[in-house]
Design an enzyme around this catalytic site. Structure first.
Site, PDB file in Angstrom:
ATOM      1  N   TYR A   1      -1.776  -1.157  10.410  1.00  0.00           N
ATOM      2  CA  TYR A   1      -1.872  -1.467   8.978  1.00  0.00           C
ATOM      3  C   TYR A   1      -0.617  -1.006   8.255  1.00  0.00           C
ATOM      4  O   TYR A   1       0.000  -1.757   7.494  1.00  0.00           O
ATOM      5  CB  TYR A   1      -3.117  -0.779   8.415  1.00  0.00           C
ATOM      6  CG  TYR A   1      -3.349  -1.005   6.941  1.00  0.00           C
ATOM      7  CD1 TYR A   1      -3.846  -2.221   6.466  1.00  0.00           C
ATOM      8  CD2 TYR A   1      -3.093   0.005   6.000  1.00  0.00           C
ATOM      9  CE1 TYR A   1      -4.074  -2.426   5.110  1.00  0.00           C
ATOM     10  CE2 TYR A   1      -3.316  -0.195   4.650  1.00  0.00           C
ATOM     11  CZ  TYR A   1      -3.807  -1.414   4.209  1.00  0.00           C
ATOM     12  OH  TYR A   1      -4.027  -1.607   2.868  1.00  0.00           O
TER      13      TYR A   1
ATOM     14  N   SER B   1       0.870  -1.180   0.000  1.00  0.00           N
ATOM     15  CA  SER B   1       0.000   0.000   0.000  1.00  0.00           C
ATOM     16  C   SER B   1       0.908   1.232   0.000  1.00  0.00           C
ATOM     17  O   SER B   1       2.087   1.135   0.384  1.00  0.00           O
ATOM     18  CB  SER B   1      -0.833  -0.008   1.283  1.00  0.00           C
ATOM     19  OG  SER B   1      -1.395   1.263   1.544  1.00  0.00           O
TER      20      SER B   1
HETATM   21  P1  NAD Z   1     -11.463  -6.071   0.283  1.00  0.00           P
HETATM   22  O1  NAD Z   1     -11.775  -5.897   1.723  1.00  0.00           O
HETATM   23  O2  NAD Z   1     -12.442  -5.606  -0.734  1.00  0.00           O
HETATM   24  O3  NAD Z   1     -11.147  -7.618  -0.022  1.00  0.00           O
HETATM   25  C1  NAD Z   1     -10.315  -8.330   0.846  1.00  0.00           C
HETATM   26  C2  NAD Z   1     -10.300  -9.784   0.440  1.00  0.00           C
HETATM   27  O4  NAD Z   1      -9.391 -10.444   1.319  1.00  0.00           O
HETATM   28  C3  NAD Z   1     -11.639 -10.494   0.592  1.00  0.00           C
HETATM   29  O5  NAD Z   1     -11.752 -11.453  -0.437  1.00  0.00           O
HETATM   30  C4  NAD Z   1     -11.503 -11.198   1.938  1.00  0.00           C
HETATM   31  O6  NAD Z   1     -12.323 -12.356   2.034  1.00  0.00           O
HETATM   32  C5  NAD Z   1     -10.043 -11.560   1.895  1.00  0.00           C
HETATM   33  N1  NAD Z   1      -9.461 -11.822   3.203  1.00  0.00           N
HETATM   34  C6  NAD Z   1      -9.432 -11.001   4.301  1.00  0.00           C
HETATM   35  N2  NAD Z   1      -8.823 -11.630   5.307  1.00  0.00           N
HETATM   36  C7  NAD Z   1      -8.434 -12.856   4.847  1.00  0.00           C
HETATM   37  C8  NAD Z   1      -7.767 -13.957   5.406  1.00  0.00           C
HETATM   38  N3  NAD Z   1      -7.362 -13.932   6.680  1.00  0.00           N
HETATM   39  N4  NAD Z   1      -7.561 -15.044   4.642  1.00  0.00           N
HETATM   40  C9  NAD Z   1      -7.975 -15.092   3.358  1.00  0.00           C
HETATM   41  N5  NAD Z   1      -8.606 -14.072   2.761  1.00  0.00           N
HETATM   42  C10 NAD Z   1      -8.846 -12.972   3.508  1.00  0.00           C
HETATM   43  O7  NAD Z   1     -10.043  -5.396   0.081  1.00  0.00           O
HETATM   44  P2  NAD Z   1      -9.260  -4.781  -1.199  1.00  0.00           P
HETATM   45  O8  NAD Z   1      -9.407  -3.328  -1.143  1.00  0.00           O
HETATM   46  O9  NAD Z   1      -9.587  -5.539  -2.425  1.00  0.00           O
HETATM   47  O10 NAD Z   1      -7.778  -5.084  -0.713  1.00  0.00           O
HETATM   48  C11 NAD Z   1      -6.967  -6.105  -1.243  1.00  0.00           C
HETATM   49  C12 NAD Z   1      -5.541  -5.832  -0.825  1.00  0.00           C
HETATM   50  O11 NAD Z   1      -5.160  -4.545  -1.305  1.00  0.00           O
HETATM   51  C13 NAD Z   1      -5.323  -5.800   0.687  1.00  0.00           C
HETATM   52  O12 NAD Z   1      -4.076  -6.380   0.991  1.00  0.00           O
HETATM   53  C14 NAD Z   1      -5.289  -4.320   0.994  1.00  0.00           C
HETATM   54  O13 NAD Z   1      -4.555  -4.040   2.157  1.00  0.00           O
HETATM   55  C15 NAD Z   1      -4.625  -3.794  -0.250  1.00  0.00           C
HETATM   56  N6  NAD Z   1      -4.859  -2.372  -0.486  1.00  0.00           N
HETATM   57  C16 NAD Z   1      -6.115  -1.891  -0.664  1.00  0.00           C
HETATM   58  C17 NAD Z   1      -6.289  -0.526  -0.869  1.00  0.00           C
HETATM   59  C18 NAD Z   1      -7.655   0.092  -1.056  1.00  0.00           C
HETATM   60  O14 NAD Z   1      -7.734   1.351  -1.034  1.00  0.00           O
HETATM   61  N7  NAD Z   1      -8.705  -0.651  -1.281  1.00  0.00           N
HETATM   62  C19 NAD Z   1      -5.177   0.318  -0.906  1.00  0.00           C
HETATM   63  C20 NAD Z   1      -3.911  -0.218  -0.735  1.00  0.00           C
HETATM   64  C21 NAD Z   1      -3.771  -1.574  -0.525  1.00  0.00           C
END
Ligand code: NAD
Length: 243
Positions: free
Chosen positions: A152, A139
């Protein structure tokens, strides 16, 4: 060698977009999640209906035994994993003095421990084949400090450290390890911030909008498939938010 991708946390958001794009690019994909397996099943059905090879496996990436069982199931059903996308992650906004030890541990267990567990589970075959690719999802808060997101942000900084160190260690074995650092992406994860805050953030982003999961998926696919001379790299995709 058959192209088999395991994308953790892929029932929705960035992971689902990555699974979709990789499947369209000819990869056999395993969709994984811990909750809303209805969404994961739906995605798999959609991919299969379009003629792609896809399976679904519910497992908590923080649980080493569950991860090992998942990887064995993928090997049985699709073949050995040649691309691992460590995408599963959880976030929590709270002031530092309010963080309890259980929350601190859980975020590290999922965000960083998940990378550790999944990578160790798929590595034996990659080492044997002298080939493979790993893309971790960090991130911009893994590159910069984030007020009220100390846990985080710490886990995401650690993922960048893991990426760079593992890349150095595995390069002689023909395995590349890279990382994406998304900014604010329009997924379920950021909905907790509320529409007003999201609109305000969009206004602060030079490109004037939040990112789309498909835009991060494209970067993951680029690092995995096209950037064959890149390893240990962090690709930031944030609309110019943090320079
Ligand atoms: P989201 O919450 O929409 O999806 C998260 C996914 O991870 C879901 O499928 C959930 O079931 C799964 N998950 C959560 N905990 C889990 C576990 N213990 N075991 C297996 N699966 C698990 O999130 P997103 O926004 O799609 O984020 C995906 C990745 O991108 C994450 O690592 C997040 O930190 C990173 N990220 C997101 C953003 C953002 O703004 N959305 C920004 C930077 C980084």
């Amino acid at each position: 060698m058959k192209n088999v991708a395991l994308i953790t946390g892929s029932s929705r958001g960035i992971g689902a977009a990555a699974a979709q794009l990789l499947a369209e690019n000819g990869w056999s994909v395993c969709v994984n999640c811990i909750e809303r397996d209805d969404l994961a099943r739906e995605l798999c059905d959609k991919l299969r209906a379009a003629g792609h090879e896809a399976m679904y496996y519910k497992a908590d990436v923080a649980d080493r035994e569950a991860v090992a069982a998942m990887v064995r199931a993928v090997e049985r059903e699709l073949g050995y994993v040649t691309l691992l996308v460590n995408n599963a992650g959880v976030a929590r906004q709270q002031q530092f003095q309010d963080i309890d030890a259980a929350t601190w541990k859980r975020l590290f267990d999922v965000n960083l421990g998940g990378c550790f567990n999944c990578t160790q589970a798929v590595l034996p075959h990659m080492l044997h084949e002298h080939a493979g690719s790993i893309v971790n999802v960090s991130s911009i808060w893994g590159q910069h400090g984030a007020s009220c997101e100390v846990t985080y942000s710490s886990t995401k900084h650690a993922i960048i450290g893991l990426t760079r160190s593992l890349a150095a260690e595995l390069a002689p074995s023909g395995i590349r390890v890279n990382c994406v650092a998304p900014g604010v992406i329009d997924t379920e994860m950021v909905q907790v911030l509320g529409q007003e805050t999201l609109d305000m953030l969009a206004g602060e982003i030079p490109l004037g909008r939040l990112g789309r999961p498909e835009e991060i998926a494209a970067a993951i696919a680029y690092l995995a498939c096209d950037a064959t001379y890149a390893t240990g790299q962090v690709l930031t995709l944030d609309g110019g938010f943090v320079n």
